[in-house]
Design a protein around this motif. Structure first.
Motif, PDB file in Angstrom:
ATOM      1  N   LYS A 116       0.830  -1.207   0.000  1.00  0.00           N
ATOM      2  CA  LYS A 116       0.000   0.000   0.000  1.00  0.00           C
ATOM      3  C   LYS A 116       0.861   1.251   0.000  1.00  0.00           C
ATOM      4  CE  LYS A 116      -3.983   2.186   0.399  1.00  0.00           C
ATOM      5  NZ  LYS A 116      -4.994   2.194  -0.698  1.00  0.00           N
ATOM      6  N   ALA A 117       1.937   1.224   0.770  1.00  0.00           N
ATOM      7  CA  ALA A 117       2.843   2.372   0.809  1.00  0.00           C
ATOM      8  C   ALA A 117       3.403   2.666  -0.573  1.00  0.00           C
ATOM      9  CB  ALA A 117       3.983   2.106   1.792  1.00  0.00           C
ATOM     10  N   ALA A 118       3.849   1.611  -1.267  1.00  0.00           N
ATOM     11  CA  ALA A 118       4.394   1.795  -2.615  1.00  0.00           C
ATOM     12  C   ALA A 118       3.317   2.283  -3.571  1.00  0.00           C
ATOM     13  CB  ALA A 118       4.996   0.491  -3.114  1.00  0.00           C
ATOM     14  N   ALA A 119       2.105   1.708  -3.455  1.00  0.00           N
ATOM     15  CA  ALA A 119       1.008   2.102  -4.343  1.00  0.00           C
ATOM     16  C   ALA A 119       0.604   3.552  -4.113  1.00  0.00           C
ATOM     17  CB  ALA A 119      -0.186   1.178  -4.138  1.00  0.00           C
ATOM     18  N   LEU A 120       0.600   3.983  -2.865  1.00  0.00           N
ATOM     19  CA  LEU A 120       0.237   5.370  -2.555  1.00  0.00           C
ATOM     20  C   LEU A 120       1.235   6.348  -3.164  1.00  0.00           C
ATOM     21  CD1 LEU A 120      -0.849   5.027   1.192  1.00  0.00           C
ATOM     22  CD2 LEU A 120      -2.314   5.725  -0.717  1.00  0.00           C
ATOM     23  N   TYR A 121       2.523   6.014  -3.056  1.00  0.00           N
ATOM     24  CA  TYR A 121       3.522   6.936  -3.618  1.00  0.00           C
ATOM     25  C   TYR A 121       3.488   6.915  -5.135  1.00  0.00           C
ATOM     26  CZ  TYR A 121       7.493  10.042  -3.118  1.00  0.00           C
ATOM     27  OH  TYR A 121       8.300  11.165  -3.129  1.00  0.00           O
ATOM     28  N   GLN A 122       3.249   5.740  -5.692  1.00  0.00           N
ATOM     29  CA  GLN A 122       3.132   5.668  -7.143  1.00  0.00           C
ATOM     30  C   GLN A 122       1.955   6.517  -7.627  1.00  0.00           C
ATOM     31  OE1 GLN A 122       4.334   2.354  -9.675  1.00  0.00           O
ATOM     32  NE2 GLN A 122       2.168   1.876  -9.915  1.00  0.00           N
ATOM     33  N   GLU A 123       0.853   6.488  -6.889  1.00  0.00           N
ATOM     34  CA  GLU A 123      -0.302   7.295  -7.272  1.00  0.00           C
ATOM     35  C   GLU A 123      -0.009   8.790  -7.119  1.00  0.00           C
ATOM     36  OE1 GLU A 123      -3.855   8.370  -8.818  1.00  0.00           O
ATOM     37  OE2 GLU A 123      -2.887   6.398  -8.867  1.00  0.00           O
ATOM     38  N   THR A 124       0.753   9.142  -6.096  1.00  0.00           N
ATOM     39  CA  THR A 124       1.171  10.543  -5.929  1.00  0.00           C
ATOM     40  C   THR A 124       1.949  11.017  -7.144  1.00  0.00           C
ATOM     41  OG1 THR A 124       1.233  10.428  -3.509  1.00  0.00           O
ATOM     42  CG2 THR A 124       2.625  12.097  -4.548  1.00  0.00           C
ATOM     43  N   LEU A 125       2.884  10.188  -7.597  1.00  0.00           N
ATOM     44  CA  LEU A 125       3.671  10.547  -8.776  1.00  0.00           C
ATOM     45  C   LEU A 125       2.810  10.555 -10.032  1.00  0.00           C
ATOM     46  CD1 LEU A 125       6.967   8.527  -8.152  1.00  0.00           C
ATOM     47  CD2 LEU A 125       6.519  10.930  -7.684  1.00  0.00           C
ATOM     48  N   ARG A 126       1.879   9.633 -10.125  1.00  0.00           N
ATOM     49  CA  ARG A 126       1.005   9.570 -11.295  1.00  0.00           C
ATOM     50  C   ARG A 126       0.180  10.858 -11.424  1.00  0.00           C
ATOM     51  NH1 ARG A 126       0.035   5.023 -13.839  1.00  0.00           N
ATOM     52  NH2 ARG A 126       0.439   3.751 -12.002  1.00  0.00           N
ATOM     53  N   ARG A 127      -0.329  11.319 -10.279  1.00  0.00           N
ATOM     54  CA  ARG A 127      -1.124  12.557 -10.294  1.00  0.00           C
ATOM     55  C   ARG A 127      -0.247  13.766 -10.586  1.00  0.00           C
ATOM     56  NH1 ARG A 127      -3.372  10.467  -5.499  1.00  0.00           N
ATOM     57  NH2 ARG A 127      -2.206  12.042  -4.331  1.00  0.00           N
ATOM     58  N   TYR A 128       0.902  13.828  -9.942  1.00  0.00           N
ATOM     59  CA  TYR A 128       1.780  14.993 -10.113  1.00  0.00           C
ATOM     60  C   TYR A 128       2.214  15.155 -11.566  1.00  0.00           C
ATOM     61  CZ  TYR A 128       5.819  18.069  -9.777  1.00  0.00           C
ATOM     62  OH  TYR A 128       6.722  19.097  -9.975  1.00  0.00           O
ATOM     63  N   PHE A 129       2.624  14.058 -12.176  1.00  0.00           N
ATOM     64  CA  PHE A 129       3.132  14.120 -13.544  1.00  0.00           C
ATOM     65  C   PHE A 129       2.042  13.952 -14.597  1.00  0.00           C
ATOM     66  CE2 PHE A 129       7.043  13.007 -11.209  1.00  0.00           C
ATOM     67  CZ  PHE A 129       7.922  13.932 -11.750  1.00  0.00           C
ATOM     68  N   GLY A 130       0.803  13.713 -14.157  1.00  0.00           N
ATOM     69  CA  GLY A 130      -0.288  13.548 -15.109  1.00  0.00           C
ATOM     70  C   GLY A 130      -0.105  12.345 -16.013  1.00  0.00           C
ATOM     71  N   LEU A 131       0.221  11.205 -15.418  1.00  0.00           N
ATOM     72  CA  LEU A 131       0.597  10.029 -16.198  1.00  0.00           C
ATOM     73  C   LEU A 131      -0.612   9.193 -16.611  1.00  0.00           C
ATOM     74  CD1 LEU A 131       3.673   8.819 -14.115  1.00  0.00           C
ATOM     75  CD2 LEU A 131       3.643  10.377 -16.067  1.00  0.00           C
ATOM     76  N   GLY A 132      -0.519   8.662 -17.804  1.00  0.00           N
ATOM     77  CA  GLY A 132      -1.482   7.693 -18.287  1.00  0.00           C
ATOM     78  C   GLY A 132      -0.946   6.293 -18.099  1.00  0.00           C
ATOM     79  N   PRO A 133      -1.730   5.263 -18.475  1.00  0.00           N
ATOM     80  CA  PRO A 133      -1.287   3.877 -18.333  1.00  0.00           C
ATOM     81  C   PRO A 133       0.037   3.627 -19.059  1.00  0.00           C
ATOM     82  CG  PRO A 133      -3.631   3.958 -18.844  1.00  0.00           C
ATOM     83  CD  PRO A 133      -3.109   5.352 -19.000  1.00  0.00           C
ATOM     84  N   GLY A 134       0.960   2.981 -18.373  1.00  0.00           N
ATOM     85  CA  GLY A 134       2.239   2.625 -18.974  1.00  0.00           C
ATOM     86  C   GLY A 134       3.267   3.737 -19.015  1.00  0.00           C
ATOM     87  N   GLN A 135       2.897   4.945 -18.597  1.00  0.00           N
ATOM     88  CA  GLN A 135       3.846   6.058 -18.628  1.00  0.00           C
ATOM     89  C   GLN A 135       4.673   6.105 -17.346  1.00  0.00           C
ATOM     90  OE1 GLN A 135       1.118   9.402 -19.492  1.00  0.00           O
ATOM     91  NE2 GLN A 135       2.113   9.538 -21.489  1.00  0.00           N
ATOM     92  N   LEU A 136       5.862   6.643 -17.458  1.00  0.00           N
ATOM     93  CA  LEU A 136       6.777   6.789 -16.330  1.00  0.00           C
ATOM     94  C   LEU A 136       6.907   8.255 -15.936  1.00  0.00           C
ATOM     95  CD1 LEU A 136       9.649   4.461 -17.595  1.00  0.00           C
ATOM     96  CD2 LEU A 136       8.132   3.968 -15.670  1.00  0.00           C
ATOM     97  N   PRO A 137       7.167   8.521 -14.655  1.00  0.00           N
ATOM     98  CA  PRO A 137       7.442   9.908 -14.251  1.00  0.00           C
ATOM     99  C   PRO A 137       8.733  10.403 -14.900  1.00  0.00           C
ATOM    100  CG  PRO A 137       8.001   8.399 -12.486  1.00  0.00           C
ATOM    101  CD  PRO A 137       7.309   7.585 -13.539  1.00  0.00           C
TER     102      PRO A 137
END
Length: 249
Positions: A116-137
């Motif tokens: 969950k900790a990893a998923a939460l941070y990944q979601e934080t980065l996804r929102r910050y960088f505006g990422l779509g599926p398969g995209q990297l920060p």
């Protein structure tokens, strides 16, 4: 993928060159009216760099309102724990510069559920960088260190995170510490615009030579995984750490 070497006389100069790069890039982004995203590292050399950034010499040169701070990895401890990378950064830098609290993105590594900790941070980065599926920060700048065993971030030899390609943040169990870490994966680091290793000390010389000039063996030497194709890779090292390198002459 090219590598740039900056060889310094000692660890203090390594920290200073790292701080100067931070200031220069932050000022450039501010001049372009852009945010400046940085993933920080733990360790003694980054700590000295953070203290420099918070000093009278550097503090006023940084447009802190446009700086967004992240971490490349974190130990699974509370944020006030002595081993916390966040705590070290807070004491050396955050409490001493006018950076808005909302610009600081701590890894929630103290969450009891490591996935969950990893998923939460990944979601934080996804929102910050505006990422779509398969995209990297795509961080503007990632600072890394290198351990005596060739690890970087919390990508340790022989661990499962080395093969992670689906997620860009993952938990990683490190057997020698009998504990988990939360870390960016190699693909995420390699997608950064600038990746900067800060390495100092004679104790790193043989391992750095192996990583950079020895045979490819990333399962044993995870730092070999860091090979950004679309960014700049810089090694800021002191003379002691560079002593065995031919490519840094």
């Amino acid at each position: 993928m090219g590598r740039e070497f900056i060889v310094c006389k000692d660890a203090g100069e390594v920290s200073r060159r790292g701080a100067e790069l931070f200031v220069r890039m932050a000022s450039e982004r501010a001049g372009e009216n852009q945010r400046f995203s940085v993933a920080l590292s733990g360790g003694s050399t980054p700590k000295t760099m953070f203290q420099l950034l918070a000093s009278d010499e550097f503090r006023a040169q940084v447009p802190w309102g446009q700086v967004d701070l992240f971490w490349g990895d974190e130990r699974c401890v509370p944020p006030d724990h002595a081993d916390s990378n966040y705590r070290m950064t807070r004491e050396a830098l955050l409490e001493r510069v006018p950076i808005p609290k909302e610009n600081v993105y701590r890894i929630p590594a103290d969450h009891q559920d490591r996935d969950k900790a990893a998923a939460l941070y990944q979601e934080t980065l996804r929102r910050y960088f505006g990422l779509g599926p398969g995209q990297l920060p795509r961080f503007d700048l990632v600072y890394l260190g290198m351990g005596d065993d060739g690890h970087t971030a919390s990508l340790f030899p022989g661990t499962k995170a080395l093969a992670q390609e689906r997620d860009f943040v993952t938990k990683n169990y490190v057997d020698k510490f009998q504990s988990y870490r939360i870390t960016l994966t190699a693909p995420a680091i390699n997608n950064a615009e600038h990746v900067v290793f800060l390495i100092a000390g004679a104790g790193k010389a043989d391992r750095l030579h192996e990583v950079l000039e020895g045979p490819s063996d990333p399962d044993r030497l995870p730092s070999q995984l860091i090979q950004p194709e679309g960014g700049r890779l810089v090694y800021i090292v002191d003379q002691a750490a560079a002593a065995e390198l031919k490519g840094a002459e």
